[in-house]
Design a protein around this motif. Sequence first.
Motif, mmCIF file in Angstrom:
data_model
loop_
_atom_site.group_PDB
_atom_site.id
_atom_site.type_symbol
_atom_site.label_atom_id
_atom_site.label_comp_id
_atom_site.label_asym_id
_atom_site.label_seq_id
_atom_site.Cartn_x
_atom_site.Cartn_y
_atom_site.Cartn_z
ATOM 1 N N GLU A 224 0.812 -1.221 0.000
ATOM 2 C CA GLU A 224 0.000 0.000 0.000
ATOM 3 C C GLU A 224 0.846 1.271 0.000
ATOM 4 O O GLU A 224 0.317 2.364 -0.210
ATOM 5 N N VAL A 225 2.141 1.151 0.267
ATOM 6 C CA VAL A 225 3.024 2.323 0.308
ATOM 7 C C VAL A 225 3.361 2.722 -1.132
ATOM 8 O O VAL A 225 4.174 2.082 -1.793
ATOM 9 N N LYS A 226 2.721 3.766 -1.613
ATOM 10 C CA LYS A 226 2.910 4.208 -2.989
ATOM 11 C C LYS A 226 2.475 5.667 -3.112
ATOM 12 O O LYS A 226 1.765 6.193 -2.236
ATOM 13 N N PRO A 227 2.897 6.338 -4.168
ATOM 14 C CA PRO A 227 2.499 7.737 -4.334
ATOM 15 C C PRO A 227 0.986 7.897 -4.306
ATOM 16 O O PRO A 227 0.245 7.096 -4.881
ATOM 17 N N GLY A 228 0.524 8.940 -3.607
ATOM 18 C CA GLY A 228 -0.896 9.253 -3.540
ATOM 19 C C GLY A 228 -1.594 8.770 -2.298
ATOM 20 O O GLY A 228 -2.646 9.306 -1.922
ATOM 21 N N VAL A 229 -1.039 7.764 -1.610
ATOM 22 C CA VAL A 229 -1.661 7.267 -0.383
ATOM 23 C C VAL A 229 -1.270 8.186 0.771
ATOM 24 O O VAL A 229 -0.184 8.762 0.782
ATOM 25 N N THR A 230 -2.175 8.350 1.726
ATOM 26 C CA THR A 230 -1.838 9.149 2.906
ATOM 27 C C THR A 230 -1.438 8.230 4.049
ATOM 28 O O THR A 230 -1.851 7.071 4.117
ATOM 29 N N THR A 231 -0.651 8.762 4.946
ATOM 30 C CA THR A 231 -0.218 7.950 6.081
ATOM 31 C C THR A 231 -1.370 7.701 7.056
ATOM 32 O O THR A 231 -1.354 6.703 7.786
ATOM 33 N N LEU A 232 -2.380 8.542 7.042
ATOM 34 C CA LEU A 232 -3.579 8.268 7.849
ATOM 35 C C LEU A 232 -4.324 7.048 7.310
ATOM 36 O O LEU A 232 -4.857 6.247 8.078
ATOM 37 N N GLN A 233 -4.362 6.897 5.986
ATOM 38 C CA GLN A 233 -4.984 5.709 5.405
ATOM 39 C C GLN A 233 -4.220 4.447 5.820
ATOM 40 O O GLN A 233 -4.827 3.429 6.167
ATOM 41 N N LEU A 234 -2.905 4.502 5.787
ATOM 42 C CA LEU A 234 -2.083 3.367 6.206
ATOM 43 C C LEU A 234 -2.289 3.061 7.683
ATOM 44 O O LEU A 234 -2.348 1.892 8.084
ATOM 45 N N ASP A 235 -2.429 4.094 8.473
ATOM 46 C CA ASP A 235 -2.644 3.922 9.916
ATOM 47 C C ASP A 235 -3.939 3.169 10.197
ATOM 48 O O ASP A 235 -3.980 2.272 11.048
ATOM 49 N N LYS A 236 -5.000 3.504 9.459
ATOM 50 C CA LYS A 236 -6.293 2.827 9.651
ATOM 51 C C LYS A 236 -6.199 1.360 9.218
ATOM 52 O O LYS A 236 -6.741 0.466 9.897
ATOM 53 N N LEU A 237 -5.526 1.104 8.113
ATOM 54 C CA LEU A 237 -5.343 -0.281 7.671
ATOM 55 C C LEU A 237 -4.615 -1.095 8.732
ATOM 56 O O LEU A 237 -4.969 -2.241 9.017
ATOM 57 N N ALA A 238 -3.583 -0.498 9.321
ATOM 58 C CA ALA A 238 -2.795 -1.205 10.337
ATOM 59 C C ALA A 238 -3.623 -1.486 11.578
ATOM 60 O O ALA A 238 -3.577 -2.598 12.126
ATOM 61 N N PRO B 260 -0.556 13.279 1.140
ATOM 62 C CA PRO B 260 -0.206 12.068 0.382
ATOM 63 C C PRO B 260 1.298 11.912 0.197
ATOM 64 O O PRO B 260 2.036 12.901 0.080
ATOM 65 N N LEU B 261 1.743 10.663 0.177
ATOM 66 C CA LEU B 261 3.136 10.376 -0.160
ATOM 67 C C LEU B 261 3.368 10.687 -1.630
ATOM 68 O O LEU B 261 2.450 10.590 -2.457
ATOM 69 N N VAL B 262 4.608 11.056 -1.959
ATOM 70 C CA VAL B 262 4.948 11.371 -3.349
ATOM 71 C C VAL B 262 6.149 10.537 -3.784
ATOM 72 O O VAL B 262 6.926 10.045 -2.958
ATOM 73 N N GLU B 263 6.271 10.367 -5.082
ATOM 74 C CA GLU B 263 7.401 9.635 -5.657
ATOM 75 C C GLU B 263 8.720 10.191 -5.133
ATOM 76 O O GLU B 263 8.942 11.408 -5.134
ATOM 77 N N GLY B 264 9.583 9.294 -4.688
ATOM 78 C CA GLY B 264 10.888 9.707 -4.187
ATOM 79 C C GLY B 264 10.969 9.855 -2.681
ATOM 80 O O GLY B 264 12.063 10.010 -2.130
ATOM 81 N N ASP B 265 9.819 9.827 -2.002
ATOM 82 C CA ASP B 265 9.820 9.855 -0.537
ATOM 83 C C ASP B 265 10.390 8.557 0.018
ATOM 84 O O ASP B 265 10.377 7.508 -0.640
ATOM 85 N N ILE B 266 10.845 8.616 1.265
ATOM 86 C CA ILE B 266 11.012 7.416 2.075
ATOM 87 C C ILE B 266 10.145 7.596 3.311
ATOM 88 O O ILE B 266 9.841 8.718 3.707
ATOM 89 N N ILE B 267 9.723 6.477 3.897
ATOM 90 C CA ILE B 267 8.838 6.551 5.050
ATOM 91 C C ILE B 267 9.173 5.432 6.036
ATOM 92 O O ILE B 267 9.096 4.252 5.690
ATOM 93 N N SER B 268 9.583 5.826 7.239
ATOM 94 C CA SER B 268 9.770 4.859 8.322
ATOM 95 C C SER B 268 8.412 4.561 8.935
ATOM 96 O O SER B 268 7.704 5.469 9.372
#
Length: 272
Positions: free
Chosen positions: A30-44, A84-92
Amino acid sequence: MIIVKTSEEIELMRESALIVSRTLGMLAKEVKPGVTTLQLDKLAEDYIRSQGAIPGFLGLYDFPNTLCMSPNDQVVHGFPTSEPLVEGDIISIDCGALKNGFYGDHAYTFAVGEIAPETEKLLQVTKESLYVGIREFKKGNRVGDVGYAIQKYCEDHGYGVVRELVGHGLGSKMHEDPEMPNYGKRGRGKKFIEGMVVAIEPMINMGTQRIKQHRDGWTITTLDNKPSAHFEHDVALINGKPELLSTFAYIYDALGIESNEEEEFRQKQFVL
């Protein structure tokens, strides 16, 4: 005081750690450009609860989310946001789970799409340093042996090793003795004891080792705003050797990566 775990307790901790590992594996797709970290948080959160566990970070020290989400120059403890995350980001992504009275605590830094070669190298070296440190978590060694190994490996590559943030013991509390710095001197610090469990987690900066804490009381960024990487495993001392309780295998399976980096740290066969 170091709290030694029984073999039965270590197996319960392995279960909690693997819930976190599977959560990170689920998020990897799910970690890809356009997704928000809040969306990832809810999935987790939904996934952890589906496993009969409780999100380990949610409400801990009043932290408001399931995941610590720290992009780019954020080191750790970042809040999920609607940006939203963008191309080229890294995310811990740092995640915890509590089940059967024991915690799992595990982190991985993901690339968002294609990233710069120098950033890719930072991720590679930081992850390699994690295993360099784990290798020193063995009978006869001390906390300083792990810290020294990580520090030397990363500084030899020209990176800054964060001093203010450390790994830790793990068990029925998220943070137990001993603290596990990513720097140190050989032969110094508390001696490792059979049955202890620790979270080893290098936090390594592309530039300066210096950091700053933001007014929210949580977010930590590099002082020079260069990228930072963070990888974490849960490790038990069994038969005098380090035994991984967590795994990156679910992440690698999701991303189509082949790796044997964990094999030397598994006394039991691991099956996906």
